[in-house]
Design an enzyme around this catalytic site. Structure first.
Site, PDB file in Angstrom:
ATOM      1  N   TYR A   1     -15.875  -0.798  10.564  1.00  0.00           N
ATOM      2  CA  TYR A   1     -16.961  -1.287  11.602  1.00  0.00           C
ATOM      3  C   TYR A   1     -16.491  -1.655  12.805  1.00  0.00           C
ATOM      4  CZ  TYR A   1     -17.524  -5.753   9.380  1.00  0.00           C
ATOM      5  OH  TYR A   1     -17.429  -7.100   8.744  1.00  0.00           O
ATOM      6  N   GLU A   2     -17.518  -1.931  13.965  1.00  0.00           N
ATOM      7  CA  GLU A   2     -16.924  -2.222  15.032  1.00  0.00           C
ATOM      8  C   GLU A   2     -15.800  -1.128  15.780  1.00  0.00           C
ATOM      9  OE1 GLU A   2     -18.072  -4.394  17.281  1.00  0.00           O
ATOM     10  OE2 GLU A   2     -19.400  -5.412  15.866  1.00  0.00           O
TER      11      GLU A   2
END
Lengths: 589, 589
Positions: free
Chosen positions: B435-436
């Protein structure tokens, strides 16, 4: 979870074009009829069973898990029916000896079926896998009476097997185990103790579960030299072979694990249960080690199978998922066009296909070891199998786990959620690095025991075979760069091997300090060798090679240039020696 | 799951002895009072909260998970109470601007608290982490009215934040997103669309959830240049600041994930909900990127924190677990005596401590970037932070995940079952690589965008700083071998950097083909640099150094000799170029 495509075509290429398996197998007594066509049709059918019956219950099995209710274990929905279909299809007796109603097929066929079982449903595959292991120990060491009583029903799949080794305070070091056995005077024993991590310890899929349990007799010497092996059935068996009273072999609880949720991993209590000695007193570990080579090869292919499953999903996803502009492209394309996605897929693929090649190579050696009429051939095969077994167990499960992690990464967030099944492969693959001897133990076995086999002649012979292949590869333009890179890595491996066996590193401390890095390096070079072998087979086919086969030349080149260089770094790390590992005082960790 | 020991002592060593943080921070306007003592007492208190309140609900939270009942999300037992204690303790406002009732403390303090939040309970830590990210985007881009309405209550923890970015067919490539927004004519918008993977999308711990949602206005240009950012609260807010009617921001379902089970990762439906524009029309990605540096640093420390947690359990276990004779020993000892167990622990430790050092180094640069009165200092810090952010996000989460896998391996079978908690760290750590911005995206960012910052001056300046430290280290006998090894790796890194920026590799295809290997190599050299910096600080303390500090010299040497050599292999792999990645046709995967 996407469908599973059995890699039967690739297996065929390896069997026929790379290893000429038909010639080897039909030359061995008992395997005269094992033609390439027969093997292919068995693999086709096995693949259909794995894809059609086992894969559909893999994800649901993970979600539901096995359950313990009132002391009884229930496997997830569909497992009982699948096991019945497995038994009815004759899959449990495939490679078992004909003497006990098995089909007597070669290990080479068995191990490829094992790969597909593991790939499609590891939790399920462990049931027949452990049963086979138990059968092999019984066959090699038990009395004729025990063999006659237990083997035919275990081989048919009517009963299954389990191994009671680990205890709460005795894992890698079985010498510490505390379970006891006392002779009853009638040839039977009373076995008492508690074991943990017992795969297939109990379940609802078969009538009886036959436990092989390590225990100590009264006055047995301390440590590993005082351990004996006992057969303890869940139900006692009457003289006529029918099931008698319940033996006090009880499930204490089910382990709650990271993965293989469908597989009932049990805490087993042997509460003064009745057992029978298998093999000689105090030589129980011998009984266990008999089956170790085979079991470790089986665990290795678990890593391979799960990596292939993860690769199949990842490559399909990458060809269908639109996202991001690839370098030089004008608009968003499929993610397969991104170099880094390709790098992940090629890393997986270059492991999967080389590992499958090594599996077949080794299984053929095992078949020669058990069937050849030539003592010299048997001896050489025994050495090679002993050498390669720890490499297969540890490297296949390490690289295999890493491959499943990459296959998850290709899917991004979709790899982290359960829907696509990629995260289950990661969780399931993780156990294979641990059980049947942790990968650290395998590395120790390789460096401390296997390199010195036949005074080093075994490993030297193996390196010599590699060298010969590389010399051939160097002459073929399509393989020259690959072969040269592998040759450089082999030279480094030979240098480090000499350092560890006859040089400065030839002592326990250095060998143990080098072990895991060395095993990885050894595996990388071995994979490189097999890539050249596969490449040579593709080149030899000329225009008859399919595009799928021609692809192997490119994968070989990828492996040699973008993965194999790690071998040289590992050599440097190994030669840095033990000092950097031992400098910190134990208390300071 | 064992207790968590907050690494406050190590943080103190880094802040005081390595980076002289007090001097830097108190020299910045607004941080004049941030003394070493103040920081230490904050970290002590935060550590107590994490160890005492959050760790005890980490394993139970994983087992129970968040649940969706009748459209409402319920967090696991104890989370609501823990969040209240978190808010009451003032932890949510730690580094928020005083203008909106925050405590205005430096990023450096915040990120160390974040490490302990992540280490003790990642699922919990994501709630305040995402709220802070949302606050930063609002503060930087929203109108004063939106800021005044939302920030004080989000900062106090009365409300929390969430980010609505990803859609089913738009992940790494946000240009593909389809959610729409239409102006209502009264300054508000009607937002409509469905988003997936929305962390903290809904829950029962706070009164309101403020969603920042990326959407397209009518007639917006295609791709990333047509995306705007909207604030969509779960409950509309009345003029007096009280909660008004329910906005149609609805949870479609909860994602079923590999880990972070306590964290409600939502499919969110914005069903013609009401929203307000944040920042300029069609510049929504700018709003998101504002907070990206901070968020990515936060994700990086998640990998670090979980690796430390896994190390703590593994090292404790290794000191208490009796098993197997170590080389040269006469009887079974503790497994910490085995070289391979030490190698696993040292690999973990050498990552954890170097990563923590890089965290503090970078956070201090971020504090300088936002507070320094010297434009030149600000500019230089901006460059360094931009350069190091993708390295921290990707390398900390890759090495961090690998460390949790090693920490699991140290425990053998006990690492695979849930009891000890090691397998949860692996499952939780895995998401941080995704994620990110996946780690592949981070690597692309580093190579394609960050190496060319200021015409390459930023990265050259950074390498120059490393070089200066190494020259100093080379003069100190206890560090000379370490510094020399790092210098050799730095030279290789500089060579590859030149190849990628001004040489044959200076094109999109080669840069993308090199990216992940390059980022790993960059991180290894950076860790090596920090080990020399830490070593110099230990040497400078002389006899005042504790045994725990003196240990760092040995860990530095371990890292330089048994881990860092990988950097040279990575260079070879990178220079093999893109051809091996691109040779296989997409259809042939």
């Amino acid at each position: 979870m996407p469908d599973y495509t059995p890699p039967v075509e690739d297996m065929g290429f390896l069997l026929k074009d790379v290893f000429q398996a038909e010639k080897i197998l039909t030359g061995l007594p008992g395997y005269e009829d094992v033609s390439a066509d027969l093997v292919e049709s068995i693999l086709e059918e096995a693949g259909k069973f794995c894809a059609g019956v086992l894969r559909p219950i893999n994800q649901s099995g993970d979600e539901e898990g096995s359950r313990l209710v009132d002391g009884k274990v229930f496997t997830p929905k569909g497992f009982k029916e699948a096991f019945k279909a497995f038994v009815d299809g004759g899959w449990s007796s495939l490679s078992a000896p004909t003497e006990f109603e098995g089909q007597g097929l070669p290990r080479t066929v068995q191990i490829l079926v094992d790969e597909m079982l593991s790939a499609s449903n590891l939790s399920f595959g462990l049931f027949p896998g452990l049963t086979r292991g138990a059968c092999e120990a019984i066959e090699a060491h038990a009395s004729q009476e025990l063999k006659d009583t237990y083997l035919p029903k275990m081989i048919s799949g009517q009963w299954t097997g389990a191994m009671g080794l680990t205890e709460g305070t005795a894992g890698s070091d079985l010498g510490l185990l505390k379970t006891t056995a006392k002779p009853n005077g009638d040839g039977s024993y009373t076995v008492s103790g508690s074991k943990i991590f017992i795969s297939s310890g109990d379940h609802d899929m078969a009538e009886n579960v036959i436990h092989l349990v390590l225990a100590r007799l009264p006055d047995a010497p301390a440590g590993t030299k005082g351990i004996s092996l006992f057969l303890c059935p869940k139900f006692l068996v009457n003289e006529d072979g029918s099931l008698g009273e319940r033996n006090s072999v009880n499930v204490g609880s089910l382990e709650h694990k990271m993965g293989i949720h469908a597989q009932p991993t049990c805490v087993m209590n042997y509460d003064d249960c009745k057992g029978w000695l298998v093999g000689e007193v105090n030589r129980g570990l011998n009984g266990m080690f008999t089956m170790m080579n085979a079991e470790r090869l089986f665990v290795g292919v678990q890593g391979l199978g799960l990596a292939d499953s993860s690769y199949q999903t990842a490559s399909t996803y990458a060809k269908e998922r639109k996202q991001g502009r690839a370098p030089g492209a004008k608009e968003s394309g499929m993610i397969i066009e991104h170099p880094d996605v390709r790098k992940m897929l090629l890393t997986m693929l270059s492991f999967v296909e080389a590992a499958r090649a090594l599996t077949i190579f080794t299984a053929l050696e095992m078949d020669k070891e058990s069937k050849s009429t030539d003592a010299e051939v048997r001896k050489q095969s025994t050495g090679l199998v002993a050498l390669l077994t720890p490499v297969i167990k540890a490297a296949f499960t390490d690289f295999g786990f890493e491959a499943t992690v990459l296959g998850q990464q290709v899917l991004g967030g979709h790899g982290y959620i359960k829907e696509w099944g990629q995260e289950q492969f990661v969780r399931d693959a993780r156990i294979a690095q641990i059980y049947e001897g942790t990968n650290g133990i395998q590395a120790q076995d390789l460096v401390v025991r296997k390199l010195s086999l036949e005074g080093g002649a075994t490993v030297r012979g193996f390196f010599g075979d590699i060298s010969a292949t590389l010399a051939e590869g160097a002459k073929v333009p399509a393989l020259a760069e690959t072969a040269t890179a592998v040759a450089a890595a082999l030279a480094t491996l030979e240098d480090v091997t000499a350092w560890l066996t006859t040089g400065e590193g030839a002592n326990g401390l250095e060998q143990n300090s080098a072990a895991t890095d060395y095993l990885r390096m050894f595996a990388l070079v071995t994979f490189g060798w097999l890539w050249v072998r596969m490449g040579l087979a593709v080149v030899a086919k000329g225009n008859a090679a399919t595009p799928h086969e021609t692809r192997k030349l490119a994968v070989a080149h990828f492996f040699a240039t973008r993965i194999l260089p790690q071998a040289h770094a590992l050599a440097v790390q190994i030669k840095a020696g033990s000092a950097p590992l031992m400098a910190v005082a134990s208390a300071e960790f």
